[in-house]
Motif scaffolding. Sequence first.
Motif, PDB file in Angstrom:
ATOM      1  N   GLY A 130      -1.861  -7.795   5.054  1.00  0.00           N
ATOM      2  CA  GLY A 130      -0.482  -7.704   5.028  1.00  0.00           C
ATOM      3  C   GLY A 130      -0.159  -9.065   6.216  1.00  0.00           C
ATOM      4  O   GLY A 130      -0.210  -9.667   6.256  1.00  0.00           O
ATOM      5  N   HIS A 131       1.768  -9.126   6.197  1.00  0.00           N
ATOM      6  CA  HIS A 131       2.063 -10.707   6.670  1.00  0.00           C
ATOM      7  C   HIS A 131       1.737 -10.856   7.998  1.00  0.00           C
ATOM      8  O   HIS A 131       2.395 -12.003   8.315  1.00  0.00           O
ATOM      9  CB  HIS A 131       4.057 -10.112   6.875  1.00  0.00           C
ATOM     10  N   LEU A 142      -2.751   2.800   5.942  1.00  0.00           N
ATOM     11  CA  LEU A 142      -2.678   4.236   5.014  1.00  0.00           C
ATOM     12  C   LEU A 142      -1.316   4.372   5.512  1.00  0.00           C
ATOM     13  O   LEU A 142      -0.640   5.214   4.615  1.00  0.00           O
ATOM     14  CB  LEU A 142      -2.802   5.068   7.234  1.00  0.00           C
ATOM     15  N   GLY A 143       0.039   2.775   5.679  1.00  0.00           N
ATOM     16  CA  GLY A 143       0.961   2.908   5.003  1.00  0.00           C
ATOM     17  C   GLY A 143       1.373   2.509   3.904  1.00  0.00           C
ATOM     18  O   GLY A 143       2.207   2.055   3.967  1.00  0.00           O
ATOM     19  N   GLY A 144      -0.037   1.933   3.193  1.00  0.00           N
ATOM     20  CA  GLY A 144       0.208   1.780   1.943  1.00  0.00           C
ATOM     21  C   GLY A 144      -0.264   0.220   1.852  1.00  0.00           C
ATOM     22  O   GLY A 144      -0.938  -0.393   1.053  1.00  0.00           O
ATOM     23  N   GLY A 145       0.447  -0.151   3.025  1.00  0.00           N
ATOM     24  CA  GLY A 145      -0.153  -1.862   3.009  1.00  0.00           C
ATOM     25  C   GLY A 145       0.253  -2.950   1.962  1.00  0.00           C
ATOM     26  O   GLY A 145       0.461  -3.185   0.839  1.00  0.00           O
ATOM     27  N   MET A 146       1.879  -2.540   2.739  1.00  0.00           N
ATOM     28  CA  MET A 146       2.571  -4.105   2.450  1.00  0.00           C
ATOM     29  C   MET A 146       2.094  -5.172   2.219  1.00  0.00           C
ATOM     30  O   MET A 146       2.063  -6.016   3.448  1.00  0.00           O
ATOM     31  CB  MET A 146       4.243  -4.515   2.705  1.00  0.00           C
ATOM     32  N   ALA A 147       1.657  -5.746   1.001  1.00  0.00           N
ATOM     33  CA  ALA A 147       0.286  -7.003   0.875  1.00  0.00           C
ATOM     34  C   ALA A 147       0.726  -8.405   0.851  1.00  0.00           C
ATOM     35  O   ALA A 147       2.630  -8.856  -0.357  1.00  0.00           O
ATOM     36  CB  ALA A 147      -0.667  -6.763   0.577  1.00  0.00           C
ATOM     37  N   TRP A 148       0.502  -9.489   1.041  1.00  0.00           N
ATOM     38  CA  TRP A 148       0.598 -10.930   0.353  1.00  0.00           C
ATOM     39  C   TRP A 148       0.541 -10.847  -0.938  1.00  0.00           C
ATOM     40  O   TRP A 148      -0.325  -9.769  -1.641  1.00  0.00           O
ATOM     41  CB  TRP A 148      -0.158 -12.260   0.909  1.00  0.00           C
ATOM     42  N   ASN A 149       1.132 -11.563  -2.100  1.00  0.00           N
ATOM     43  CA  ASN A 149       0.868 -11.670  -3.072  1.00  0.00           C
ATOM     44  C   ASN A 149       0.829  -9.847  -3.837  1.00  0.00           C
ATOM     45  O   ASN A 149      -0.308  -9.914  -4.686  1.00  0.00           O
ATOM     46  CB  ASN A 149      -0.547 -12.152  -3.457  1.00  0.00           C
ATOM     47  N   PRO A 150       1.778  -9.116  -3.642  1.00  0.00           N
ATOM     48  CA  PRO A 150       1.331  -8.059  -3.975  1.00  0.00           C
ATOM     49  C   PRO A 150       1.639  -7.980  -5.408  1.00  0.00           C
ATOM     50  O   PRO A 150       1.664  -6.801  -6.032  1.00  0.00           O
ATOM     51  CB  PRO A 150       2.540  -7.443  -3.335  1.00  0.00           C
ATOM     52  N   THR A 151       2.541  -8.447  -6.059  1.00  0.00           N
ATOM     53  CA  THR A 151       2.643  -8.223  -7.398  1.00  0.00           C
ATOM     54  C   THR A 151       1.712  -8.822  -8.539  1.00  0.00           C
ATOM     55  O   THR A 151       1.496  -8.193 -10.105  1.00  0.00           O
ATOM     56  CB  THR A 151       4.125  -9.238  -8.264  1.00  0.00           C
ATOM     57  N   VAL A 152       0.665  -9.304  -8.013  1.00  0.00           N
ATOM     58  CA  VAL A 152      -0.534  -9.878  -8.270  1.00  0.00           C
ATOM     59  C   VAL A 152      -1.797  -9.064  -8.324  1.00  0.00           C
ATOM     60  O   VAL A 152      -2.465  -8.141  -8.785  1.00  0.00           O
ATOM     61  CB  VAL A 152      -1.308 -11.207  -8.059  1.00  0.00           C
ATOM     62  N   TRP A 153      -1.635  -8.978  -6.895  1.00  0.00           N
ATOM     63  CA  TRP A 153      -3.044  -8.050  -6.541  1.00  0.00           C
ATOM     64  C   TRP A 153      -2.519  -6.641  -5.907  1.00  0.00           C
ATOM     65  O   TRP A 153      -3.928  -5.648  -6.258  1.00  0.00           O
ATOM     66  CB  TRP A 153      -3.845  -8.656  -4.558  1.00  0.00           C
ATOM     67  N   GLY A 154      -1.396  -6.112  -6.145  1.00  0.00           N
ATOM     68  CA  GLY A 154      -1.055  -4.827  -5.433  1.00  0.00           C
ATOM     69  C   GLY A 154      -1.077  -4.999  -3.848  1.00  0.00           C
ATOM     70  O   GLY A 154      -1.574  -5.615  -3.438  1.00  0.00           O
ATOM     71  N   LEU A 155      -0.586  -3.580  -3.579  1.00  0.00           N
ATOM     72  CA  LEU A 155      -0.527  -3.018  -1.863  1.00  0.00           C
ATOM     73  C   LEU A 155      -1.952  -2.934  -1.590  1.00  0.00           C
ATOM     74  O   LEU A 155      -3.008  -2.409  -2.546  1.00  0.00           O
ATOM     75  CB  LEU A 155       0.660  -2.194  -1.727  1.00  0.00           C
ATOM     76  N   GLY A 156      -1.924  -3.096  -0.207  1.00  0.00           N
ATOM     77  CA  GLY A 156      -3.190  -3.065   0.254  1.00  0.00           C
ATOM     78  C   GLY A 156      -4.149  -1.901  -0.015  1.00  0.00           C
ATOM     79  O   GLY A 156      -5.521  -1.664  -0.461  1.00  0.00           O
ATOM     80  N   ALA A 157      -3.106  -0.706  -0.002  1.00  0.00           N
ATOM     81  CA  ALA A 157      -3.225   0.689  -0.490  1.00  0.00           C
ATOM     82  C   ALA A 157      -4.428   1.157  -1.562  1.00  0.00           C
ATOM     83  O   ALA A 157      -5.288   1.352  -2.000  1.00  0.00           O
ATOM     84  CB  ALA A 157      -3.188   1.825   0.302  1.00  0.00           C
ATOM     85  N   GLU A 158      -3.890  -0.059  -2.918  1.00  0.00           N
ATOM     86  CA  GLU A 158      -3.971  -0.053  -3.823  1.00  0.00           C
ATOM     87  C   GLU A 158      -6.101  -0.895  -3.946  1.00  0.00           C
ATOM     88  O   GLU A 158      -6.603  -0.738  -5.265  1.00  0.00           O
ATOM     89  CB  GLU A 158      -2.704  -0.760  -5.223  1.00  0.00           C
ATOM     90  N   ASN A 159      -5.798  -1.537  -3.041  1.00  0.00           N
ATOM     91  CA  ASN A 159      -6.718  -2.387  -3.015  1.00  0.00           C
ATOM     92  C   ASN A 159      -8.596  -1.474  -2.596  1.00  0.00           C
ATOM     93  O   ASN A 159      -8.919  -2.009  -2.196  1.00  0.00           O
ATOM     94  CB  ASN A 159      -6.895  -3.659  -2.373  1.00  0.00           C
ATOM     95  N   LEU A 160      -8.051  -0.131  -2.045  1.00  0.00           N
ATOM     96  CA  LEU A 160      -9.264   0.484  -1.813  1.00  0.00           C
ATOM     97  C   LEU A 160      -9.707   1.341  -2.477  1.00  0.00           C
ATOM     98  O   LEU A 160      -9.586   2.731  -3.147  1.00  0.00           O
ATOM     99  CB  LEU A 160      -8.455   1.542  -0.417  1.00  0.00           C
ATOM    100  N   GLU A 161     -11.121   1.526  -2.405  1.00  0.00           N
ATOM    101  CA  GLU A 161     -11.799   1.481  -3.784  1.00  0.00           C
ATOM    102  C   GLU A 161     -12.794   2.977  -3.187  1.00  0.00           C
ATOM    103  O   GLU A 161     -12.362   4.481  -3.885  1.00  0.00           O
ATOM    104  CB  GLU A 161     -13.182   1.314  -4.184  1.00  0.00           C
ATOM    105  N   ALA A 162     -12.254   3.397  -1.453  1.00  0.00           N
ATOM    106  CA  ALA A 162     -13.249   4.883  -0.680  1.00  0.00           C
ATOM    107  C   ALA A 162     -12.195   4.470   0.497  1.00  0.00           C
ATOM    108  O   ALA A 162     -12.722   3.362   0.856  1.00  0.00           O
ATOM    109  CB  ALA A 162     -14.258   4.598  -1.140  1.00  0.00           C
TER     110      ALA A 162
END
Length: 254
Positions: A130-131, A142-162
Motif C-alpha cells: 500500500g501507499h 482484508l480491505g482489498g489492498g489499494m496498491a502501488w502499480n495496481p494496473t500492472v500487478w493488481g491490488l494487494g488482495a489479488e496477489n494472495l494465493e492463500a
Amino acid sequence: MTLDNLRRSCRGSVIAAGDPQFREAAHANLWNRLIPDRAPDVVVRAADEDDVVAAVTFARANGLKVVVRGGGHNWCQPTLRSGGLLIDLQDLTGFVSIDAAQRRAVIRPIVSNRDIQRALNPLGLAFPTGHCPQVKASGYFLGGGMAWNPTVWGLGAENLEAIELVTAQGALIRASQTENPDFFWAARGAGPGFFGVVTRYHLKLHALPRAIHGSTHYYRLAEAPAVGRWLGAIAREVSPSVELSQFLVQAPPA
C-alpha cells in the motif's frame, strides 16, 4: 471455559476489565489516539495461532462477541466495541518464509508495507504493498489492498494465493481458490467484518522494477477543476504502469 482457564491456555496475555493493565491493552496501539467511549470486557494479546483458537473457544463458551485488531490503523476504531472480547494480533509479526526462486512468501498479519519491501527488495523481489508504509498487512489485505502499480500487478488482495485463519468455530484452516474458497473470497475485501481471524498470508511476488520514476506538478488551487478534467481525459491513454493522482492542498499563509 473460565477466564482462569483461558489465561492458563494462552502464551500471550489475557487482560480483563478492571485489571491494572486493561486501559493500556485496550488503547495502546490505536494510531490516531482518538479513544472512543467504549471498551471490551477482555483483551487477549495473542502470541500464536493457538492463543487465537483458545480466545475464540472462550468467547463461544461464554456468549461473547469477538473483534480483532491488527495494526490499529483505522480512523474510527471498529476494534473497540462495548463488551465482548478483543483479540489483539500485534505480536503475530514477521515473515514465515521467502522462496525467491518460486517468488512466494508467507507472512504473519502484523508486517508493515515498509518491512515487506525491506525484506524482499534485496532479493530482487517486490510486492504490491500500500501507499502508507506503516500500515500492517492485516487491515491492508482484508480491505482489498489499494496498491502501488495496481494496473500492472493488481491490488494487494489479488496477489494472495492463500490465507490461514481461525474460524468462528475455533478451527484453524487454510483457504484458497480450491480449499475453503468461501473464506478465501470473503477475506479479500471484507475488512473488519470478516468472519474469521487471519493468522498467515501466502503472497505471490514479482520481480523488482529496475527503476521507478515520479513527477510532481503544481497548479493554483483555482485551476483544480480544469486539471481534474484534463487528468480524466488522458487517464485511458497513459501507460497502465502510470499512477495519476490529484491532491488539493491549501498553502499555508506566507
